[in-house]
Write an enzyme that holds these catalytic residues in place. Structure first.
Site, PDB file in Angstrom:
ATOM      1  N   ASN A  94       0.889  -1.063   0.090  1.00  0.00           N
ATOM      2  CA  ASN A  94       0.177  -0.023   0.097  1.00  0.00           C
ATOM      3  C   ASN A  94       0.933   1.306   0.003  1.00  0.00           C
ATOM      4  O   ASN A  94       1.601   1.670   1.020  1.00  0.00           O
ATOM      5  CB  ASN A  94      -0.876   0.058   1.147  1.00  0.00           C
ATOM      6  CG  ASN A  94      -1.861   1.059   1.276  1.00  0.00           C
ATOM      7  OD1 ASN A  94      -2.826   0.896   0.236  1.00  0.00           O
ATOM      8  ND2 ASN A  94      -1.915   2.088   2.064  1.00  0.00           N
ATOM      9  N   ASP A 110      -3.295   7.596   1.901  1.00  0.00           N
ATOM     10  CA  ASP A 110      -3.256   6.742   0.962  1.00  0.00           C
ATOM     11  C   ASP A 110      -2.890   7.439  -0.599  1.00  0.00           C
ATOM     12  O   ASP A 110      -3.480   8.367  -0.848  1.00  0.00           O
ATOM     13  CB  ASP A 110      -4.620   6.061   0.585  1.00  0.00           C
ATOM     14  CG  ASP A 110      -4.240   4.715  -0.179  1.00  0.00           C
ATOM     15  OD1 ASP A 110      -3.962   3.613   0.166  1.00  0.00           O
ATOM     16  OD2 ASP A 110      -4.718   5.155  -1.300  1.00  0.00           O
ATOM     17  N   LYS A 126      -1.701  -1.927  -9.264  1.00  0.00           N
ATOM     18  CA  LYS A 126      -2.996  -2.064  -8.744  1.00  0.00           C
ATOM     19  C   LYS A 126      -3.394  -0.599  -8.866  1.00  0.00           C
ATOM     20  O   LYS A 126      -2.908   0.090  -8.151  1.00  0.00           O
ATOM     21  CB  LYS A 126      -3.165  -2.803  -7.253  1.00  0.00           C
ATOM     22  CG  LYS A 126      -4.599  -3.008  -7.077  1.00  0.00           C
ATOM     23  CD  LYS A 126      -4.857  -3.909  -5.875  1.00  0.00           C
ATOM     24  CE  LYS A 126      -6.439  -4.042  -5.547  1.00  0.00           C
ATOM     25  NZ  LYS A 126      -7.163  -2.611  -5.564  1.00  0.00           N
ATOM     26  N   ASP A 127      -4.633  -0.264  -9.403  1.00  0.00           N
ATOM     27  CA  ASP A 127      -5.408   0.858  -9.172  1.00  0.00           C
ATOM     28  C   ASP A 127      -4.879   1.907 -10.075  1.00  0.00           C
ATOM     29  O   ASP A 127      -4.825   3.193  -9.734  1.00  0.00           O
ATOM     30  CB  ASP A 127      -5.468   1.202  -8.109  1.00  0.00           C
ATOM     31  CG  ASP A 127      -6.449   0.311  -6.852  1.00  0.00           C
ATOM     32  OD1 ASP A 127      -7.178  -0.143  -7.608  1.00  0.00           O
ATOM     33  OD2 ASP A 127      -6.177   0.372  -5.716  1.00  0.00           O
TER      34      ASP A 127
END
Length: 191
Positions: A94, A110, A126-127
């Site tokens: 993350n 984030d 990711k994302d």
């Protein structure tokens, strides 16, 4: 604030962007050492998130969408702009601002872009679509986006896996903690 949290303590983890809380949950402390914070996010834990998942998280009402199984062990070193989430089939990196200790737990922000690493050693971003949209809409500058992606590239190059925490199991007496009073008030958690 130099006080450490004790194993089993329920603490608040929040993601804050421009004085706006857009993610918040409580986690159990596994270890709070000078060189590593280890926390457990249990299934069923209340998790305040943006009401509309498909949109960028900023400037949205947050609603409780409890954390779904499996639970996740989170490893974060002071000053690192990421945390490692340990799952049965691999790891999740993350990307986030370094943690800031508060009276109730920790704040971060984030960074929207994340990494997934399989037990076999393959990596994937990711994302990326959400991350690109944040740049297009001005929530992140091109320079900020480049720095975030560079942090991910550093993690890939370092490949800090396995972590040594892969066989850890939560204390069976630990329930899913609720959110503390003042979870959404930034001044209440300031150190």
């Amino acid at each position: 604030m130099n006080d450490r949290f004790a194993p089993g303590d329920a603490i608040l983890m929040r993601s804050v962007w421009r004085d706006e809380v857009f993610l918040a949950c409580s986690v159990r402390v596994v270890a709070d050492e000078p060189d590593l914070l280890v926390t457990w996010l249990a299934p069923g834990t209340p998790y305040m998130r943006p009401a509309v998942r498909a949109e960028l998280p900023f400037h949205q009402q947050v609603v409780d969408r409890p954390w779904q199984p499996p639970g996740v062990l989170q490893l974060t070193r002071p000053g690192d702009a990421y945390s490692i989430w340990v799952f049965e089939h691999g790891w999740y990196v993350n990307l986030q601002e370094p943690l800031r200790r508060t009276a109730l737990g920790f704040d971060t922000c984030d960074q929207l872009l994340d990494l997934v690493r399989s037990r076999g050693g393959s990596w994937r971003w990711k994302d990326e679509q959400e991350f690109g949209e944040a740049v297009r809409r001005g929530f992140l500058s091109e320079d900020e986006a480049a720095a975030i992606r560079a942090e991910g590239e550093r993690v890939i190059a370092a490949d800090p896996f396995p972590t040594g925490w892969e066989t850890w199991e939560p204390d069976p007496s630990w329930s899913a903690p609720g959110l503390p009073a003042g979870w959404n008030v930034l001044q209440a958690a300031a150190s």
